[in-house]
Motif scaffolding. Structure first.
Motif, short mmCIF file in Angstrom:
data_model
loop_
_atom_site.label_atom_id
_atom_site.label_comp_id
_atom_site.label_asym_id
_atom_site.label_seq_id
_atom_site.Cartn_x
_atom_site.Cartn_y
_atom_site.Cartn_z
N LEU A 396 -1.35 19.06 -1.69
CA LEU A 396 -0.16 19.50 -0.96
C LEU A 396 -0.23 19.20 0.53
CD1 LEU A 396 0.35 22.98 -2.68
CD2 LEU A 396 1.66 20.89 -3.09
N ILE A 397 -1.37 18.81 1.03
CA ILE A 397 -1.58 18.73 2.47
C ILE A 397 -0.79 17.58 3.10
CG2 ILE A 397 -3.56 17.15 2.46
CD1 ILE A 397 -4.89 19.08 4.49
N LEU A 398 -0.36 17.79 4.32
CA LEU A 398 0.16 16.74 5.21
C LEU A 398 1.26 15.88 4.58
CD1 LEU A 398 -0.52 15.99 8.16
CD2 LEU A 398 -1.87 14.10 7.29
N SER A 399 2.27 16.51 4.03
CA SER A 399 3.43 15.75 3.55
C SER A 399 4.11 15.08 4.74
CB SER A 399 4.41 16.69 2.85
OG SER A 399 5.66 16.07 2.67
N HIS A 400 4.32 13.79 4.63
CA HIS A 400 4.97 13.09 5.75
C HIS A 400 5.96 12.07 5.20
CE1 HIS A 400 2.24 9.49 5.48
NE2 HIS A 400 1.42 10.40 4.98
N GLY A 405 9.77 14.54 -0.88
CA GLY A 405 10.04 15.92 -0.50
C GLY A 405 10.28 16.07 0.99
N PHE A 406 9.60 15.26 1.80
CA PHE A 406 9.79 15.27 3.25
C PHE A 406 11.25 14.99 3.58
CE2 PHE A 406 10.07 13.01 7.29
CZ PHE A 406 9.24 13.71 8.13
N PRO A 418 10.78 14.10 13.96
CA PRO A 418 9.79 14.95 14.66
C PRO A 418 9.91 16.42 14.31
CG PRO A 418 10.72 13.34 16.18
CD PRO A 418 11.52 13.25 14.92
N GLN A 419 11.13 16.93 14.16
CA GLN A 419 11.30 18.34 13.79
C GLN A 419 10.76 18.62 12.39
OE1 GLN A 419 15.55 18.72 14.35
NE2 GLN A 419 15.31 19.75 16.33
N THR A 420 10.96 17.68 11.47
CA THR A 420 10.45 17.86 10.11
C THR A 420 8.93 17.83 10.10
OG1 THR A 420 12.42 16.64 9.39
CG2 THR A 420 10.75 17.11 7.72
N LEU A 421 8.34 16.98 10.93
CA LEU A 421 6.88 16.93 11.04
C LEU A 421 6.33 18.25 11.60
CD1 LEU A 421 6.44 13.31 12.49
CD2 LEU A 421 5.72 14.08 10.23
N LYS A 422 7.04 18.85 12.53
CA LYS A 422 6.58 20.10 13.15
C LYS A 422 6.76 21.31 12.24
CE LYS A 422 7.67 18.52 17.85
NZ LYS A 422 8.59 18.71 19.01
N THR A 423 7.66 21.22 11.29
CA THR A 423 7.95 22.37 10.43
C THR A 423 7.37 22.18 9.03
OG1 THR A 423 10.13 21.37 9.97
CG2 THR A 423 10.02 23.03 11.71
N TRP A 424 8.00 21.32 8.25
CA TRP A 424 7.58 21.10 6.86
C TRP A 424 6.17 20.54 6.77
CZ3 TRP A 424 7.89 21.61 1.80
CH2 TRP A 424 7.44 20.60 0.95
N THR A 425 5.86 19.50 7.56
CA THR A 425 4.54 18.87 7.47
C THR A 425 3.44 19.84 7.86
OG1 THR A 425 5.48 16.68 7.93
CG2 THR A 425 3.12 16.94 8.28
N VAL A 426 3.65 20.59 8.93
CA VAL A 426 2.65 21.56 9.35
C VAL A 426 2.50 22.67 8.31
CG1 VAL A 426 2.03 23.26 11.10
CG2 VAL A 426 2.95 21.05 11.80
N ALA A 427 3.62 23.13 7.76
CA ALA A 427 3.56 24.19 6.74
C ALA A 427 2.77 23.70 5.52
CB ALA A 427 4.96 24.60 6.32
N GLU A 428 3.00 22.47 5.09
CA GLU A 428 2.26 21.91 3.96
C GLU A 428 0.77 21.78 4.28
OE1 GLU A 428 3.84 20.24 0.55
OE2 GLU A 428 4.11 22.29 1.23
#
Length: 446
Positions: A396-400, A405-406, A418-428
């Motif tokens: 599940l780690i580091l979805s990008h 799903g990203f 960038p906003q998706t990386l800061k939210t979804w990617t970090v959460a994953e």
């Protein structure tokens, strides 16, 4: 430089190029994904025709399932919005938990709903609640939405009966019941960290576009008579119940049993969503006396905003398939086989590397399980159930940008890359790391 190292370098450069094309050059994600996918295939030494075929197959494989799920789920969500069912459920949750704690309620709802259903199915079922709660409370869509996707993601990666988790259970010869029990012990605190806690911190730091077209479609307010809370919940839980019954039938009944075959059919995600949608026309439509013309208009209206979403998700699947076909996953596996790490760390590490390289949690989990299973079998005292959880956490780690799903999260929440990386990617990433940490703690207790 070895051939494997060269492949991994090309994969890294492809990801960087994709981010730059979208974030800096302002190329549409659909076009950028096609360009980078074909470029990655050519750089990896694939025949150009094979690269195109791999991309095309990846798009088809992803959209063959997701397009139908998103379409049916969005129609169901529109029915919930127009009838007031989403408002009814949201109002009840707000009254029960209070505005300050409603994001915790969403995480637990997602955790429960997500156990028997696919991530995408749970997402499209529950996203109308997120839009409605955000509108009624004035809370950030991030603060409500990240707990939703965190709860769904944890159960998708770690708990049976999800396909990849079940395959890992089989590969490691683990017990399903204990895996679910340990998965709950590990998954709930993991989802809490990545969901409500992280969302509360990041939400004030992300400014979303206030004009989200899908939020307008699925999060509408109802000023007329609304369906009851019970019928609203029953309608949205129909797919969950049908899929759960199908899983139970597969485990308890003989393969030739007509009952099992029937339940297996109606428990397919597409069939379950279709039945829920048809039921909603009666259960939710009757409270507002919707006509057939109105129902048709709702279905037409809600599909328009999904066109771009589906194209981008499909292209993300195509990029994923090019990476897999070019041999990136095998390159990572070959590098990891000679490692002397503990089975739990090895399973997590291989799954994490394959996840980052290919973007697919399912590919990462199934590949890692196949590699680690014979190694773990030769090491006495290895806990098979914890191996499933460690593999799932790594997957599940580091979805990008190479994960469909990203793009699903990005488009529904109307975020920038960038906003998706800061939210979804970090959460994953929090899920991947915390999942491993809690699994290791549990291994000490066991």
């Amino acid at each position: 430089m070895t051939a494997d190292a060269r492949l991994l370098l090309y994969a890294l450069l492809a990801v960087i190029a994709l981010i730059l094309l979208i974030a800096r050059a302002k190329v549409h994600p659909f076009v950028a994904l096609i360009l980078v996918s074909l470029g990655m295939g050519a750089a990896a030494g694939m025949q150009l025709g094979a690269a195109v075929k791999a991309f095309q197959d990846g798009v088809g494989n992803v959209l063959g399932f997701i397009a139908i799920v998103v379409g049916l789920g969005t129609m169901l969500g529109k029915m919930m919005a127009e009838s007031g069912a989403a408002t009814r459920i949201a109002t009840t949750l707000i009254n029960l938990f209070g505005e300050k704690h409603v994001h915790w309620a969403i995480m637990f709802v997602a955790f429960i709903v997500g156990i028997p259903v696919f991530f995408q199915v749970g997402f499209v079922l529950l996203i109308p609640l997120v839009f409605t709660i955000a509108r009624r409370t004035g809370l950030s869509l991030i603060k409500i939405g990240i707990p939703l996707v965190a709860g769904l993601s944890v159960v998708h990666g770690m708990l049976p009966p999800h396909p990849a988790a079940m395959l890992a259970v089989t590969a490691y010869n683990a017990d399903v019941g204990r895996t679910i029990l340990y998965g709950l012990l590990v998954g709930i605190p993991t989802a809490a960290l990545a969901g409500p806690l992280y969302a509360s911190w990041i939400a004030p730091r992300i400014a979303l576009n206030p004009d989200n077209p899908l939020a307008a479609q699925l999060g509408g307010e109802s000023t007329q008579e609304m369906p009851s809370f019970s019928i609203s919940v029953i309608t949205v839980l129909i797919p969950v119940v049908l899929m759960l019954l199908a899983s139970a039938a597969d485990a308890a009944l003989d393969a030739t049993s007509p009952t099992r075959n029937t339940l297996h059919f109606i428990g397919q995600p597409i069939v379950a969503l279709l039945l829920a949608l048809l039921f909603s026309f009666w259960s939710l439509g009757r409270a507002r006396h919707f006509t057939r013309d109105q129902l048709l208009k709702f279905c037409n209206d809600c599909l328009a905003p999904t066109a771009t979403i589906l194209l981008v998700i499909g292209a993300g699947g195509g990029f994923n398939q090019v990476l897999v076909a070019s041999g990136v996953g095998h390159a990572i596996a070959d590098m990891a086989i000679g490692s002397n790490a503990s089975p739990l760390l090895l399973a997590w590490g291989i799954a994490a590397l394959i996840r980052v390289a290919t973007g697919s949690a399912t590919v990462a989990m199934t590949t890692a399980a196949g590699i680690v299973a014979p190694i773990a079998a030769s090491i006495p005292g290895t806990n098979a159930e914890l191996l499933v959880l460690a593999t799932g956490a790594g997957s599940l780690i580091l979805s990008h940008v190479n994960d469909s799903g990203f793009w699903l999260i990005k488009e529904f929440f109307d975020m920038t890359v960038p906003q998706t990386l800061k939210t979804w990617t970090v959460a994953e990433t929090i899920i991947g790391i915390a999942g491993l940490g809690f699994t290791l703690l549990l291994s000490l207790a066991l």
